[in-house]
Design a protein around this motif. Structure first.
Motif, PDB file in Angstrom:
ATOM      1  N   MET A  28      18.488 -24.839   6.498  1.00 35.12           N
ATOM      2  CA  MET A  28      17.659 -23.812   5.879  1.00 35.12           C
ATOM      3  C   MET A  28      17.327 -22.710   6.878  1.00 35.12           C
ATOM      4  SD  MET A  28      14.981 -26.195   3.756  1.00 35.12           S
ATOM      5  CE  MET A  28      13.899 -24.787   3.531  1.00 35.12           C
ATOM      6  N   LYS A  29      17.493 -21.470   6.437  1.00 34.69           N
ATOM      7  CA  LYS A  29      17.202 -20.348   7.325  1.00 34.69           C
ATOM      8  C   LYS A  29      15.732 -20.308   7.706  1.00 34.69           C
ATOM      9  CE  LYS A  29      17.382 -15.326   7.626  1.00 34.69           C
ATOM     10  NZ  LYS A  29      15.940 -15.084   7.470  1.00 34.69           N
ATOM     11  N   GLN A  30      14.855 -20.820   6.838  1.00 33.56           N
ATOM     12  CA  GLN A  30      13.427 -20.792   7.129  1.00 33.56           C
ATOM     13  C   GLN A  30      13.109 -21.517   8.429  1.00 33.56           C
ATOM     14  OE1 GLN A  30      11.109 -19.037   5.285  1.00 33.56           O
ATOM     15  NE2 GLN A  30       9.840 -19.463   7.086  1.00 33.56           N
ATOM     16  N   LEU A  31      13.875 -22.556   8.741  1.00 32.66           N
ATOM     17  CA  LEU A  31      13.667 -23.275   9.995  1.00 32.66           C
ATOM     18  C   LEU A  31      13.922 -22.358  11.187  1.00 32.66           C
ATOM     19  CD1 LEU A  31      15.342 -26.732   9.235  1.00 32.66           C
ATOM     20  CD2 LEU A  31      12.899 -26.240   9.455  1.00 32.66           C
ATOM     21  N   PHE A  32      14.984 -21.559  11.084  1.00 30.89           N
ATOM     22  CA  PHE A  32      15.301 -20.628  12.171  1.00 30.89           C
ATOM     23  C   PHE A  32      14.255 -19.517  12.241  1.00 30.89           C
ATOM     24  CE2 PHE A  32      17.759 -16.924  13.876  1.00 30.89           C
ATOM     25  CZ  PHE A  32      17.893 -17.408  15.161  1.00 30.89           C
ATOM     26  N   ASP A  33      13.808 -19.043  11.087  1.00 27.97           N
ATOM     27  CA  ASP A  33      12.742 -18.030  11.068  1.00 27.97           C
ATOM     28  C   ASP A  33      11.494 -18.547  11.780  1.00 27.97           C
ATOM     29  OD1 ASP A  33      14.439 -16.467   9.578  1.00 27.97           O
ATOM     30  OD2 ASP A  33      13.421 -16.821   7.676  1.00 27.97           O
ATOM     31  N   ASP A  34      11.086 -19.754  11.428  1.00 25.20           N
ATOM     32  CA  ASP A  34       9.891 -20.342  12.032  1.00 25.20           C
ATOM     33  C   ASP A  34      10.061 -20.527  13.536  1.00 25.20           C
ATOM     34  OD1 ASP A  34       8.811 -20.429   9.497  1.00 25.20           O
ATOM     35  OD2 ASP A  34       9.201 -22.570   9.196  1.00 25.20           O
ATOM     36  N   LEU A  35      11.230 -21.002  13.936  1.00 26.94           N
ATOM     37  CA  LEU A  35      11.519 -21.182  15.359  1.00 26.94           C
ATOM     38  C   LEU A  35      11.454 -19.852  16.100  1.00 26.94           C
ATOM     39  CD1 LEU A  35      12.535 -22.846  17.796  1.00 26.94           C
ATOM     40  CD2 LEU A  35      14.871 -22.384  17.006  1.00 26.94           C
ATOM     41  N   SER A  36      11.991 -18.820  15.480  1.00 24.55           N
ATOM     42  CA  SER A  36      12.027 -17.499  16.118  1.00 24.55           C
ATOM     43  C   SER A  36      10.620 -16.983  16.386  1.00 24.55           C
ATOM     44  CB  SER A  36      12.796 -16.515  15.234  1.00 24.55           C
ATOM     45  OG  SER A  36      14.142 -16.907  15.097  1.00 24.55           O
ATOM     46  N   TYR A  37       9.739 -17.126  15.403  1.00 24.45           N
ATOM     47  CA  TYR A  37       8.358 -16.679  15.603  1.00 24.45           C
ATOM     48  C   TYR A  37       7.641 -17.534  16.648  1.00 24.45           C
ATOM     49  CZ  TYR A  37       8.495 -13.267  11.821  1.00 24.45           C
ATOM     50  OH  TYR A  37       8.788 -12.168  11.047  1.00 24.45           O
ATOM     51  N   ARG A  38       7.950 -18.827  16.670  1.00 22.28           N
ATOM     52  CA  ARG A  38       7.318 -19.699  17.680  1.00 22.28           C
ATOM     53  C   ARG A  38       7.746 -19.296  19.083  1.00 22.28           C
ATOM     54  NH1 ARG A  38       8.420 -24.057  14.191  1.00 22.28           N
ATOM     55  NH2 ARG A  38      10.068 -24.841  15.549  1.00 22.28           N
ATOM     56  N   ILE A  39       9.004 -18.909  19.240  1.00 17.52           N
ATOM     57  CA  ILE A  39       9.485 -18.479  20.559  1.00 17.52           C
ATOM     58  C   ILE A  39       8.832 -17.157  20.960  1.00 17.52           C
ATOM     59  CG2 ILE A  39      11.529 -17.656  21.807  1.00 17.52           C
ATOM     60  CD1 ILE A  39      13.126 -19.819  20.313  1.00 17.52           C
ATOM     61  N   SER A  40       8.644 -16.256  20.013  1.00 14.71           N
ATOM     62  CA  SER A  40       7.931 -15.011  20.317  1.00 14.71           C
ATOM     63  C   SER A  40       6.484 -15.305  20.709  1.00 14.71           C
ATOM     64  CB  SER A  40       7.961 -14.080  19.097  1.00 14.71           C
ATOM     65  OG  SER A  40       9.272 -13.631  18.848  1.00 14.71           O
ATOM     66  N   LYS A  41       5.882 -16.262  20.029  1.00 13.05           N
ATOM     67  CA  LYS A  41       4.511 -16.661  20.357  1.00 13.05           C
ATOM     68  C   LYS A  41       4.440 -17.255  21.764  1.00 13.05           C
ATOM     69  CE  LYS A  41       0.797 -19.767  18.848  1.00 13.05           C
ATOM     70  NZ  LYS A  41       0.359 -20.725  17.797  1.00 13.05           N
ATOM     71  N   GLU A  42       5.374 -18.149  22.089  1.00 13.43           N
ATOM     72  CA  GLU A  42       5.369 -18.773  23.410  1.00 13.43           C
ATOM     73  C   GLU A  42       5.634 -17.742  24.500  1.00 13.43           C
ATOM     74  OE1 GLU A  42       4.544 -21.843  24.463  1.00 13.43           O
ATOM     75  OE2 GLU A  42       3.846 -22.053  22.399  1.00 13.43           O
ATOM     76  N   THR A  43       6.474 -16.770  24.211  1.00 12.01           N
ATOM     77  CA  THR A  43       6.732 -15.683  25.160  1.00 12.01           C
ATOM     78  C   THR A  43       5.444 -14.924  25.451  1.00 12.01           C
ATOM     79  OG1 THR A  43       9.007 -15.445  24.363  1.00 12.01           O
ATOM     80  CG2 THR A  43       8.078 -13.578  25.567  1.00 12.01           C
ATOM     81  N   THR A  44       4.689 -14.633  24.411  1.00 15.78           N
ATOM     82  CA  THR A  44       3.407 -13.939  24.578  1.00 15.78           C
ATOM     83  C   THR A  44       2.459 -14.769  25.431  1.00 15.78           C
ATOM     84  OG1 THR A  44       3.709 -12.965  22.376  1.00 15.78           O
ATOM     85  CG2 THR A  44       1.510 -12.830  23.353  1.00 15.78           C
ATOM     86  N   LYS A  45       2.361 -16.065  25.132  1.00 16.06           N
ATOM     87  CA  LYS A  45       1.449 -16.935  25.870  1.00 16.06           C
ATOM     88  C   LYS A  45       1.846 -17.042  27.337  1.00 16.06           C
ATOM     89  CE  LYS A  45       0.375 -20.844  23.869  1.00 16.06           C
ATOM     90  NZ  LYS A  45       0.558 -22.107  23.105  1.00 16.06           N
ATOM     91  N   GLN A  46       3.145 -17.093  27.620  1.00 16.24           N
ATOM     92  CA  GLN A  46       3.620 -17.230  29.000  1.00 16.24           C
ATOM     93  C   GLN A  46       3.355 -15.979  29.825  1.00 16.24           C
ATOM     94  OE1 GLN A  46       5.134 -19.764  30.845  1.00 16.24           O
ATOM     95  NE2 GLN A  46       4.535 -21.106  29.163  1.00 16.24           N
ATOM     96  N   TYR A  47       3.475 -14.828  29.183  1.00 16.54           N
ATOM     97  CA  TYR A  47       3.411 -13.582  29.942  1.00 16.54           C
ATOM     98  C   TYR A  47       2.041 -12.906  29.916  1.00 16.54           C
ATOM     99  CZ  TYR A  47       8.402 -13.388  30.976  1.00 16.54           C
ATOM    100  OH  TYR A  47       9.650 -13.648  31.479  1.00 16.54           O
TER     101      TYR A  47
END
Length: 278
Positions: free
Chosen positions: A1-20
Motif C-alpha cells: 500500500m502506498k499509504q505505508l510509504f507516505d507515512d514513512l516519508s512523513y516520519r523521516i521528515s519529522k525525524e530529520t527535523t528533530k535531529q537538526y
C-alpha cells in the motif's frame, strides 16, 4: 500500500527535523496535529538543501545541488519520489497548492551559497527572499489552508518574520560562515572592521522586523498561532543573548540557547497564550 510509504516519508521528515533543530521541533509540536506533517515535510526539504551547501565538504556540492533540484521537479511532476523527504515535500506542495515559484526562489538562494559573492543590498535582499521569506510563505499556505484572502493579508508579515529569523541566524553563525565557509551576507560589511557600531546597526534592523512580525502572528489562525509565536519567542531570546555579546565575541563563538532554556520558554509561552495575553 502506498499509504505505508507516505507515512514513512512523513516520519523521516519529522525525524530529520528533530535531529537538526530542537527549537523548530518544539514549535511544530505546538501546532495543531493536523498541520504538523506538512510543516515537517517543508523543514526536511529545506534541511536537505542546506546540508548540501553547508556541510557536504569534500563532495561536489554543485553537482549534488543540481541533482537535488532535478529530483525536486521530477517528484513534483511525477507525484512521487523514492527519496522519502522529497516524496513528503511534493505531497505537501500538491495538497496545499504551494506556488512552485517559491521553490525556484529557494533553490536560487541555495545556488548563491555555492558562489563567492560580495553581497550588495540587492543581492542581500534576494538571498533572504529565497532562503527565508519564501519558506515562511510555504508554511503560511499551510496555516491558512488555501484561503487566498487570508494568505495575501498575512503574506508581508510571514516574509518579514522569515527575514528577521534569517538575520539572527547570520549573526549567530557569523564565525562559521566567514571563517569556515568564506561567506559574508551583510552588504558592504568589512569583517576586519566589524565592531559594536556595525553590530548595533544590524540589530536595530532586526528589532524593527520582529516588532512588525508580531502583528501578523496575532492574526494567524488558532491552529498555527501558538507554534509560530513559540518560534518567534525562541528567536527573540537568541537575539537578546546576541545583543549582550560584543562584536568580537560574535566573531569567535556561536551563541546558543540551551535545551533546558528552550523547554522553559515553551512553558512560559504556553501560559501566556492560555491566559489570552497574546
Amino acid at each position: 500500500m502506498k499509504q505505508l510509504f507516505d507515512d514513512l516519508s512523513y516520519r523521516i521528515s519529522k525525524e530529520t527535523t528533530k535531529q537538526y533543530s530542537t527549537s523548530f521541533s518544539l514549535g511544530i509540536l505546538a501546532l495543531s496535529a493536523s498541520i504538523r506533517n506538512p510543516i515537517y515535510a517543508i523543514y526536511g526539504y529545506v534541511r536537505l538543501a542546506d546540508e548540501i551547501v553547508d556541510s557536504f565538504h569534500g563532495y561536489n556540492k554543485e553537482r549534488l545541488l543540481t541533482k537535488f533540484k532535478e529530483d525536486t521537479f521530477s517528484a513534483l511532476e511525477d507525484g512521487i519520489s523514492l527519496n522519502p523527504i522529497l516524496h513528503s515535500f511534493q505531497e505537501t506542495v500538491h495538497e496545499y497548492n504551494i506556488d512552485v515559484q517559491l521553490i525556484i526562489q529557494f533553490l536560487r538562494s541555495m545556488e548563491m551559497d555555492l558562489q563567492k559573492i560580495d553581497y550588495n543590498s540587492d543581492l542581500y535582499k534576494e538571498y533572504i527572499l529565497g532562503s527565508a521569506e519564501v519558506v515562511g510563505l510555504m508554511c503560511l499556505q499551510i496555516f491558512v489552508d488555501g484561503d487566498k484572502e487570508q494568505y495575501e493579508k498575512l503574506k508581508p508579515y510571514a516574509m518579514i518574520l522569515g527575514s528577521a529569523f534569517q538575520k539572527v541566524n547570520f549573526l549567530r553563525d557569523m564565525k562559521d560562515d566567514y571563517y569556515t565557509l568564506g561567506r559574508s551576507y551583510f552588504p558592504n560589511l568589512d569583517f576586519s572592521r566589524f565592531d559594536n557600531n556595525a553590530k548595533l546597526s544590524i540589530e536595530k534592523e532586526i528589532q524593527e522586523e520582529f516588532r512588525q512580525a508580531l502583528i501578523g502572528i496575532k492574526m494567524l489562525p488558532p491552529s498555527s498561532r501558538f507554534g509560530v509565536y513559540l518560534a518567534y519567542r525562541y528567536y527573540i531570546s537568541l537575539f537578546r543573548k546576541i545583543k549582550r555579546k560584543s562584536a568580537t565575541t560574535i566573531l569567535s563563538e556561536r551563541i546558543r540557547i540551551s535545551n533546558g532554556a528552550k523547554i522553559s520558554l515553551m512553558m512560559s509561552c504556553y501560559v501566556q497564550y492560555k491566559t489570552s495575553l497574546l
